[in-house]
Design a protein around this motif. Sequence first.
Motif, mmCIF file in Angstrom:
data_model
loop_
_atom_site.group_PDB
_atom_site.id
_atom_site.type_symbol
_atom_site.label_atom_id
_atom_site.label_comp_id
_atom_site.label_asym_id
_atom_site.label_seq_id
_atom_site.Cartn_x
_atom_site.Cartn_y
_atom_site.Cartn_z
ATOM 1 N N LEU A 2 0.824 -1.201 0.000
ATOM 2 C CA LEU A 2 0.000 0.000 0.000
ATOM 3 C C LEU A 2 0.865 1.261 0.000
ATOM 4 O O LEU A 2 0.512 2.265 -0.624
ATOM 5 C CB LEU A 2 -0.951 -0.005 1.194
ATOM 6 C CG LEU A 2 -1.947 1.137 1.271
ATOM 7 C CD1 LEU A 2 -2.865 1.097 0.052
ATOM 8 C CD2 LEU A 2 -2.748 1.048 2.538
ATOM 9 N N ASP A 3 2.032 1.184 0.695
ATOM 10 C CA ASP A 3 2.934 2.334 0.720
ATOM 11 C C ASP A 3 3.462 2.653 -0.681
ATOM 12 O O ASP A 3 3.595 3.817 -1.048
ATOM 13 C CB ASP A 3 4.111 2.072 1.659
ATOM 14 C CG ASP A 3 3.677 1.956 3.110
ATOM 15 O OD1 ASP A 3 2.617 2.534 3.439
ATOM 16 O OD2 ASP A 3 4.387 1.302 3.887
ATOM 17 N N LEU A 5 1.927 2.027 -3.542
ATOM 18 C CA LEU A 5 0.831 2.608 -4.321
ATOM 19 C C LEU A 5 0.599 4.066 -3.954
ATOM 20 O O LEU A 5 0.337 4.901 -4.818
ATOM 21 C CB LEU A 5 -0.445 1.797 -4.132
ATOM 22 C CG LEU A 5 -0.470 0.412 -4.771
ATOM 23 C CD1 LEU A 5 -1.763 -0.312 -4.418
ATOM 24 C CD2 LEU A 5 -0.325 0.517 -6.264
ATOM 25 N N VAL A 6 0.696 4.374 -2.678
ATOM 26 C CA VAL A 6 0.539 5.759 -2.234
ATOM 27 C C VAL A 6 1.672 6.617 -2.800
ATOM 28 O O VAL A 6 1.447 7.731 -3.292
ATOM 29 C CB VAL A 6 0.491 5.843 -0.694
ATOM 30 C CG1 VAL A 6 0.618 7.280 -0.211
ATOM 31 C CG2 VAL A 6 -0.772 5.211 -0.176
#
Length: 87
Positions: A2-3, A5-6
């Motif tokens: 997720l990091d 993608l952010v």
Amino acid sequence: MLDRLVLIGVFAGGVALVYGISMLTTPYRGLMKILDRTVAGAALCFLCHILLYPLGIKIVQTPFAALCAGYLGLPGVAFSTFVSLWP
């Protein structure tokens, strides 16, 4: 995961922001140039439609056709007509 993608989203947003600002601040570049070419392409599509309709050739009048005609000229009109007839 997720990091990552952010981080990708932040970089993509920054690039889009710089691109948008440069398109709005430079005179006759960017949005106005695209708009001018689209209007010229729409006029060309309409003129070809008027001239070729009696011969049975139907020229489409869509935003895609206007963009193609604005940037490519008569080959753009032919390409957009070909794409519209494609099954």
